[in-house]
Design an enzyme around this catalytic site. Sequence first.
Site, short mmCIF file in Angstrom:
data_model
loop_
_atom_site.label_atom_id
_atom_site.label_comp_id
_atom_site.label_asym_id
_atom_site.label_seq_id
_atom_site.Cartn_x
_atom_site.Cartn_y
_atom_site.Cartn_z
CB SER A 13 -0.97 -0.05 1.19
OG SER A 13 -2.00 0.91 1.06
CD GLU A 46 -5.88 -3.59 -4.43
OE1 GLU A 46 -5.51 -2.64 -3.72
OE2 GLU A 46 -5.19 -4.64 -4.57
CG HIS A 78 -5.58 -2.53 -0.09
ND1 HIS A 78 -4.87 -2.00 -1.13
CD2 HIS A 78 -5.03 -2.00 1.05
CE1 HIS A 78 -3.94 -1.18 -0.67
NE2 HIS A 78 -4.00 -1.17 0.65
#
Length: 314
Positions: free
Chosen positions: A142, A238, A268
């Site tokens: 991320s 996602e 995610h």
Amino acid sequence: MTLQQRQLVHQILRDAPFDLGGDVHVQRPLLERMLTAHPLPDDIRVSPGELGGVPVLVVDIEGVEPRGTLFHLHGGGFALGSARGAAGLAADLARRTGMRAVLVEYRLAPEHPHPAALHDVTAAYRALLDRTRLPVVVSGESAGGNLALELLVGGKAQGLAMPAAIVVLSPMTDLTVGGASFTGKADVDPNLTASAIRTRVDDYLGGTGTLATDPLVSPVFADLRGLPPLLVQAGSHEVLLDDATALATKAAADDVPVVLDITPGVPHVFQAFAALLDEGDAALGRVARFVDDNLAARADSAEHGSATPAAVAA
């Protein structure tokens, strides 16, 4: 690969009290409890340390002599998350790759906006290169994927040695939050929204004068030439899907060896659910093979004298 497993993971995320876009003082402990709810395996050894004056956690597998270092950067939208919270995922990666993991406790926004986190990551990476002659692989999930990429984009200009490879899981790569998947995947993403990500981007960039299109905060606008082989993994469920695909397209255009690995029907950073989700387990297996292949290629290049000085230094 079962529909029931995917449904369970989606339900866990939908039911979680955590809100990425919420008040950081409330959300930080919530996320920490979520990520550390399950104890690490008995053979995992976690020890605090420092690199370049930056706190780190070192993760070793008992009885395993590491063949290199996985330099891992946690996620959390630049404002949440911690090295300890990412230790479970990093330990799984370390076990599968036969490496030691080093997780950086970089400073968080909004208290420490850009470029504080990037400065911390760069200082720790530089110190790691000074301390080891073994191969290094950079990884992140991320926002950590963003920092992993920006570390190397900035590192090129500073003459830093490149790692053997880079692995990013569901990376944030375009802080303009402009990808079509922010709307196209809104109904299937169980825990992330465009609004939440914009809040965290504002925390990271607010008051700094840095534009979201700056190449040192959005890797899709950077010159990626000269980066090492890159693996990009994401799930089709996602809102950050387009961040992953746009990164791979830009890397390919810049002649970076890149593998884009999209798993259908998962959210995610689904790899963190490898114990529950066959797709997560399989994805981490592909990460391990990618690392194996590139460590072997690095060793072969060094043996035949075709590695660059920077590559050998890493």
